[in-house]
Design an enzyme around this catalytic site. Structure first.
Site, PDB file in Angstrom:
ATOM      1  N   ASP A   1      38.917  36.620  36.232  1.00  0.00           N
ATOM      2  CA  ASP A   1      38.678  37.883  35.403  1.00  0.00           C
ATOM      3  C   ASP A   1      37.933  38.825  35.707  1.00  0.00           C
ATOM      4  O   ASP A   1      37.341  40.119  36.256  1.00  0.00           O
ATOM      5  CB  ASP A   1      39.246  38.349  34.939  1.00  0.00           C
ATOM      6  CG  ASP A   1      39.741  39.581  33.904  1.00  0.00           C
ATOM      7  OD1 ASP A   1      39.796  40.300  34.737  1.00  0.00           O
ATOM      8  OD2 ASP A   1      39.990  39.932  32.447  1.00  0.00           O
TER       9      ASP A   1
ATOM     10  N   CYS B   1      38.474  45.901  35.049  1.00  0.00           N
ATOM     11  CA  CYS B   1      40.901  45.866  35.946  1.00  0.00           C
ATOM     12  C   CYS B   1      40.475  46.887  37.061  1.00  0.00           C
ATOM     13  O   CYS B   1      40.262  48.481  36.800  1.00  0.00           O
ATOM     14  CB  CYS B   1      41.672  46.187  34.642  1.00  0.00           C
ATOM     15  SG  CYS B   1      42.787  46.560  35.318  1.00  0.00           S
TER      16      CYS B   1
END
Length: 284
Positions: A16, A239
């Protein structure tokens, strides 16, 4: 206020944290980052994602990273967003997978180009196969508090996905503040209700620090009974499908905060600081 004696931290930096970096980080540098993280005392790491290289170029070396993670005897997760990804993960002997579905319809469609209903339907078959193969399954629920496209996200939207995950036997569920807009009030209320409605489910808090509220939100989650957190070394991340979202909560700061409150993590702060410096060096 009540605080636990220990918290569990899952390091998500290698996946991530790095996925949003435009310049490809060489595989050997990723391996070194993972190896250094292990030496800090981190017990579990999300190391890779099986996605098409055109979608997330940073994860093009997932198979090699998985092989390296296995060679270390590491307790590691990989992201498998669809059936093809699961098949690839099974082919290389992955033991823990993660899937994700957005609580926001618009985000889910922009992120994986599917409706929530279609995503949940595919998840049913993925969970069935994963369980038949003896895999540990994590479910990520994205955009659990607000969404850059839809605004405030209701509890019912979150519970729709959580209920499906619970019904199909996931082992844990990570609740994400994907765009980093949550506040301590909603964090406390949402986790309290989730734990009341799903008392046998393990929930993880996954915060981004866009507004600088992530550490206050961590305290709120602790007060709601959450003792497991995702974080990224040096606060790396973001993101690619959430405009304006910045890095994950920093593992360094999270560990420091816990230790100053007398809460054990099992992680060495000095080694983690050195690893954080290395992580930032390889993305410059």
């Amino acid at each position: 206020m009540h605080f636990p004696k220990m918290v569990e931290i899952t390091e998500v930096g290698p996946r991530d944290g790095l996925q949003n970096e435009a310049q490809f980080v060489p595989t050997e540098q990723k391996k070194k980052l993972i190896e250094q993280l292990v030496k800090t005392g981190v017990r579990r790491i999300e190391t890779a994602s099986f996605v098409h290289p055109r979608a997330v170029p940073q994860m093009a070396d997932a198979q090699e990273i998985v092989a390296f993670s296995k060679s270390l005897g590491l307790d590691f997760l990989v992201l498998t967003p669809n059936m093809k990804a699961l098949e690839m993960a099974l082919a290389v002997g992955v033991q823990q997978i993660a899937v994700f579905v957005g609580a926001s319809e618009t985000f889910n469609e922009r992120n994986i180009r599917r409706s929530i209903a279609d995503s949940l339907q595919e998840c049913e078959e993925m969970f069935r196969i994963a369980k038949e193969q003896g895999l540990f399954v994590r479910g990520y629920v994205s955009m659990c508090f607000s969404c850059p496209y839809e605004g405030a996200i209701s509890y019912e939207q979150v519970a729709r996905v959580v209920s499906h995950f619970v019904q199909h036997g996931v082992d844990e569920i990570s609740i994400g503040d994907t765009n980093g807009q949550a506040t301590p009030k909603i964090v406390y209320e949402r986790f309290t209700r989730l734990r009341e409605d799903y008392p046998n489910t393990k929930f993880i808090a996954h915060f981004h620090d866009t507004n600088g509220f992530a550490y206050a939100n961590t305290i709120a989650a602790l007060q709601a009974g959450i003792t497991a957190f995702d974080s990224s070394v040096g606060g790396l991340g973001g993101c690619p499908f959430s405009p304006g979202a910045t890095g994950n909560i920093s593992t360094n700061k999270l560990v420091e905060l816990m230790h100053k409150m007398g809460i054990a993590t099992g992680i060495d702060e000095e080694k983690l600081l050195a690893t954080s410096k290395y992580a930032h060096k390889i993305i410059m």
